[in-house]
Design an enzyme around this catalytic site. Sequence first.
Site, mmCIF file in Angstrom:
data_model
loop_
_atom_site.group_PDB
_atom_site.id
_atom_site.type_symbol
_atom_site.label_atom_id
_atom_site.label_comp_id
_atom_site.label_asym_id
_atom_site.label_seq_id
_atom_site.Cartn_x
_atom_site.Cartn_y
_atom_site.Cartn_z
ATOM 1 N N SER A 143 30.249 40.509 36.234
ATOM 2 C CA SER A 143 30.547 40.045 34.882
ATOM 3 C C SER A 143 29.287 40.201 34.033
ATOM 4 O O SER A 143 28.299 39.489 34.226
ATOM 5 C CB SER A 143 30.977 38.574 34.901
ATOM 6 O OG SER A 143 30.885 38.054 33.596
ATOM 7 N N HIS A 195 33.159 43.973 34.673
ATOM 8 C CA HIS A 195 34.009 42.950 34.037
ATOM 9 C C HIS A 195 33.371 42.524 32.712
ATOM 10 O O HIS A 195 32.198 42.133 32.668
ATOM 11 C CB HIS A 195 34.130 41.760 34.994
ATOM 12 C CG HIS A 195 35.029 40.665 34.526
ATOM 13 N ND1 HIS A 195 36.385 40.654 34.771
ATOM 14 C CD2 HIS A 195 34.770 39.536 33.838
ATOM 15 C CE1 HIS A 195 36.916 39.555 34.264
ATOM 16 N NE2 HIS A 195 35.957 38.848 33.674
ATOM 17 N N ASP A 235 33.704 40.059 29.398
ATOM 18 C CA ASP A 235 34.309 38.816 28.924
ATOM 19 C C ASP A 235 34.273 38.750 27.412
ATOM 20 O O ASP A 235 33.204 38.637 26.816
ATOM 21 C CB ASP A 235 33.559 37.620 29.520
ATOM 22 C CG ASP A 235 33.837 37.473 30.995
ATOM 23 O OD1 ASP A 235 35.009 37.281 31.350
ATOM 24 O OD2 ASP A 235 32.884 37.574 31.791
ATOM 25 N N MET A 274 35.195 36.705 24.114
ATOM 26 C CA MET A 274 35.483 35.333 23.654
ATOM 27 C C MET A 274 35.421 35.297 22.138
ATOM 28 O O MET A 274 34.525 35.888 21.530
ATOM 29 C CB MET A 274 34.436 34.376 24.223
ATOM 30 C CG MET A 274 34.312 34.423 25.732
ATOM 31 S SD MET A 274 33.038 33.305 26.286
ATOM 32 C CE MET A 274 33.002 33.680 28.037
ATOM 33 N N HIS A 293 38.458 41.218 29.961
ATOM 34 C CA HIS A 293 39.106 39.903 30.057
ATOM 35 C C HIS A 293 39.121 39.292 28.661
ATOM 36 O O HIS A 293 38.076 38.891 28.149
ATOM 37 C CB HIS A 293 38.289 39.058 31.057
ATOM 38 C CG HIS A 293 38.744 37.645 31.200
ATOM 39 N ND1 HIS A 293 37.995 36.710 31.887
ATOM 40 C CD2 HIS A 293 39.853 37.001 30.764
ATOM 41 C CE1 HIS A 293 38.633 35.550 31.860
ATOM 42 N NE2 HIS A 293 39.749 35.691 31.178
ATOM 43 N N MET A 330 39.622 36.576 26.262
ATOM 44 C CA MET A 330 39.740 35.135 26.028
ATOM 45 C C MET A 330 39.822 34.942 24.522
ATOM 46 O O MET A 330 38.910 34.399 23.885
ATOM 47 C CB MET A 330 38.524 34.416 26.627
ATOM 48 C CG MET A 330 38.576 34.356 28.141
ATOM 49 S SD MET A 330 37.007 33.936 28.876
ATOM 50 C CE MET A 330 36.290 35.562 29.033
ATOM 51 N N MET A 348 41.919 32.180 37.282
ATOM 52 C CA MET A 348 40.672 31.557 36.832
ATOM 53 C C MET A 348 40.349 30.388 37.762
ATOM 54 O O MET A 348 41.164 29.501 37.976
ATOM 55 C CB MET A 348 40.804 31.041 35.387
ATOM 56 C CG MET A 348 40.913 32.114 34.319
ATOM 57 S SD MET A 348 39.565 33.327 34.322
ATOM 58 C CE MET A 348 38.135 32.281 33.995
ATOM 59 N N ASP A 406 38.095 34.639 39.193
ATOM 60 C CA ASP A 406 36.995 34.662 38.223
ATOM 61 C C ASP A 406 36.475 33.249 37.983
ATOM 62 O O ASP A 406 37.216 32.387 37.519
ATOM 63 C CB ASP A 406 37.540 35.254 36.910
ATOM 64 C CG ASP A 406 36.465 35.449 35.848
ATOM 65 O OD1 ASP A 406 35.299 35.119 36.089
ATOM 66 O OD2 ASP A 406 36.829 35.949 34.758
HETATM 67 C C1 DX5 Z 1 34.219 32.726 32.319
HETATM 68 C C2 DX5 Z 1 34.271 34.217 32.500
HETATM 69 C C3 DX5 Z 1 33.671 34.701 33.742
HETATM 70 C C4 DX5 Z 1 32.215 34.384 33.932
HETATM 71 C C5 DX5 Z 1 31.974 34.263 35.402
HETATM 72 O O1 DX5 Z 1 34.853 32.397 31.132
HETATM 73 O O2 DX5 Z 1 35.612 34.657 32.491
HETATM 74 O O3 DX5 Z 1 33.913 36.086 33.949
HETATM 75 O O4 DX5 Z 1 31.352 35.319 33.370
HETATM 76 O O5 DX5 Z 1 30.696 33.811 35.578
HETATM 77 P P1 DX5 Z 1 30.223 33.010 36.867
HETATM 78 O O6 DX5 Z 1 30.310 33.946 38.020
HETATM 79 O O7 DX5 Z 1 28.840 32.630 36.502
HETATM 80 O O8 DX5 Z 1 31.146 31.822 37.024
HETATM 81 ZN ZN ZN Z 2 36.011 36.825 33.039
#
Ligand code: DX5
Ligand code: ZN
Length: 234
Positions: free
Chosen positions: A20, A45, A47, A49, A78, A80, A149, A184
């Site tokens: 990630s 990956h 993320d 947001m 991903h 969010m 998740m 994740d």
């Molecule tokens: C959280 C993300 C994850 C995050 C995982 O909202 O979706 O992908 O980066 O990070 P770790 O491995 O630190 O929990």
């Molecule tokens: Zn993620």
Amino acid sequence: MAAEDIIAKLRAAAPVIAPSLLASDFAHLAEEIRRLEEAGAHVLHLDIMDGHFVPNLSFGFPVIEAIRRSTRLPLDVHLMISEPGRYLSRFRAAGADLLTIHVEAVDDPRPLLREIRRLGAVAGLTLNPPTPIQAVEPYLGDCDLVLVMSVAAGFGGQEFEPQAADRLRRLRAEGGNDLLLSVDGGINDHTIGLCAEAGARLFVTGSALFAHHDYRQVMEEFRNLALAHKNLQA
Ligand code: DX5
Ligand code: ZN
């Protein structure tokens, strides 16, 4: 690469550690990606947001495009974000190969999952820990991947929630081998085995990977732990 080829490659490479990038050094992103490639990563990956669906902001199209220019690895995006349907084609155009939407973000994920497939990407659906597993079950036929998740979406570095294993087990039983299961949040050397035993094949790993200098060593160690537990189950 076509979606079917990506799925086949990930399946063949499983267990797959999916770094990630949220936990990477954004000031040296190209260098981080190069090091991950050298360390044997099969996928990255990303993320996304929006400060609305989750109370945090990360990055958007220009950064995804820059990552796309830096690597040929599949990009596992991903989302969010609220109203993901408004942006699917833009994420695809920016370079996403896998697109995962949150079931909580939409009234009906089915048309969006179908649109993701129509766009030529791998269609993923995910759910947060408090969301009942029943929320995703009607849509398994329209998903290539389900992301369980194991923390509340929005931040890296949170503690793993072990109930994720029960969800993986149930999805594994219902979705069969065709469904790629990913997990994740809070994945590390203590938690990866449980998830592997429960049926996960992709393991999104942020802080536990980037805390170390030698990405290859950590990825191999994690992969071996996942393999050991997968074998125990077989
Ligand atoms: C959280 C993300 C994850 C995050 C995982 O909202 O979706 O992908 O980066 O990070 P770790 O491995 O630190 O929990
Ligand atoms: Zn993620």
